[in-house]
Motif scaffolding. Structure first.
Motif, mmCIF file in Angstrom:
data_model
loop_
_atom_site.group_PDB
_atom_site.id
_atom_site.type_symbol
_atom_site.label_atom_id
_atom_site.label_comp_id
_atom_site.label_asym_id
_atom_site.label_seq_id
_atom_site.Cartn_x
_atom_site.Cartn_y
_atom_site.Cartn_z
ATOM 1 N N GLY A 258 0.810 -1.216 0.000
ATOM 2 C CA GLY A 258 0.000 0.000 0.000
ATOM 3 C C GLY A 258 0.838 1.258 0.000
ATOM 4 N N ALA B 169 1.994 -0.345 -8.346
ATOM 5 C CA ALA B 169 0.531 -0.443 -8.239
ATOM 6 C C ALA B 169 -0.011 -1.416 -9.285
ATOM 7 C CB ALA B 169 -0.089 0.939 -8.412
ATOM 8 N N TYR C 124 -3.013 -7.709 -1.053
ATOM 9 C CA TYR C 124 -3.101 -6.732 -2.140
ATOM 10 C C TYR C 124 -4.549 -6.327 -2.427
ATOM 11 C CZ TYR C 124 1.827 -7.478 -3.093
ATOM 12 O OH TYR C 124 3.192 -7.528 -2.983
ATOM 13 N N THR D 166 -5.504 -0.786 -4.627
ATOM 14 C CA THR D 166 -5.228 -0.105 -5.898
ATOM 15 C C THR D 166 -6.518 0.330 -6.576
ATOM 16 O OG1 THR D 166 -5.214 -2.203 -7.084
ATOM 17 C CG2 THR D 166 -3.078 -1.379 -6.330
ATOM 18 N N PHE E 1 -2.017 3.438 -6.373
ATOM 19 C CA PHE E 1 -2.305 3.048 -4.999
ATOM 20 C C PHE E 1 -3.296 4.042 -4.414
ATOM 21 C CE2 PHE E 1 1.925 0.801 -5.033
ATOM 22 C CZ PHE E 1 1.417 -0.460 -4.758
ATOM 23 N N ALA F 57 5.988 -0.856 -2.808
ATOM 24 C CA ALA F 57 5.270 0.175 -2.037
ATOM 25 C C ALA F 57 6.344 1.117 -1.508
ATOM 26 C CB ALA F 57 4.478 -0.462 -0.896
#
Ligand code: SF4
Length: 274
Positions: free
Chosen positions: A17, A31, A51, A55, A64, A106
């Protein structure tokens, strides 16, 4: 595990994230990968944290959405750096430590609970490997490392290399300021000029670190239609500066999947002996 153009031997993603914050984020490849992995959930990959729901997609681009997630506390993947024996042929050379790109999909220092940052870094520092920590938020990273107890610093400095993204001159200059402080306090530091979006000049106080700092340059990854181009002359100018100052240089890839010109096929690593 590493591919020819990778500057790491392995990857580890215990948290996920992020949120776009600068020009580099427009076509965030992480992303896109996170969205793809989520779609393939349960399929083939070793490292798949949560996940789901992190997104979005707008005008063909993945991004993201600001939500952060992590593996469950008891998830076996948290221990992977401790049990991995390292690459068969480490990029740093035979018998040397392996490089693990930590949370490459991330930004560890984006608005994340501090205990998750701590668990991630503590695990890498306890391993036999070197963790590459890349951020667009070096202010937050510098604050975190400034609070470390002095007793753990030597071990952490042996096992963590700290990097920032400097895709344009403005972003490079702003982010180098807190990184300079970390470099001055003995942390191995690096810059990822990726995606390289314009010419970037390395300042004298960066070049002064010589072989103790590292420069990675890359064109943007992704589909040709959205991918912003990188003039090879921009990369050549950085290479020339690095050569003049003894700074190791690594060219990851050109934009738009162009072949790397032979003179730019340079893949150097900082010297690091156990
Ligand atoms: S900081 Fe990195 S991971 Fe986060 S949105 Fe930007 S490019 Fe993607």
């Amino acid at each position: 595990m590493a591919r020819l153009h990778d500057w790491w031997d392995g990857t580890w993603q215990p948290v996920a994230g992020c949120k776009p914050m600068g020009p580099a984020c427009l076509n965030c490849f992480a992303a896109k990968q996170a969205a793809t992995l989520h779609q393939q959930a349960g399929a083939t990959r070793r490292t798949v944290p949560q996940y789901a729901g992190i997104t979005g997609r707008k005008k063909g681009r993945y991004f993201f959405n600001g939500r952060v997630t992590a593996l469950e506390p008891g998830h076996d993947e948290w221990k992977w750096p401790l049990r991995w024996r390292g690459a068969e042929h480490p990029l740093l050379g035979p018998g040397q430590r392996s490089l693990i790109f930590v949370v490459g999909m991330a930004d560890l220092f984006y608005d994340r609970p501090e205990h998750l940052i701590g668990r991630t870094l503590t695990t890498i520092a306890a391993s036999e490997h070197i963790g590459l920590i890349l951020t667009q938020r070096p202010d937050a990273m510098a604050k975190y490392f400034a609070r470390l107890p002095a007793s753990v610093v030597p071990r952490w400095q042996e096992h963590l290399w700290l990097g920032f993204t400097g895709e344009k001159q403005k972003q490079f200059n702003e982010r180098w300021a807190p990184m300079r402080d970390l470099a001055g306090r003995g942390w191995r530091t690096f810059v990822s000029i990726a995606p390289m979006l314009e010419p970037v000049t390395l300042p004298p106080d960066f070049l002064a670190f010589g072989r103790h700092i590292w420069v990675i340059v890359s064109g943007e990854q992704g589909a040709h239609e959205v991918c912003r181009d990188m003039d090879p002359q921009w990369a050549r100018a950085v290479l020339k500066q690095c050569r003049g100052a003894g700074v190791p240089f690594f060219l990851k890839q050109m934009a738009r999947r162009r072949p790397i010109p032979p003179d730019l096929f340079v893949r150097q690593f900082p010297e690091h002996k156990r």
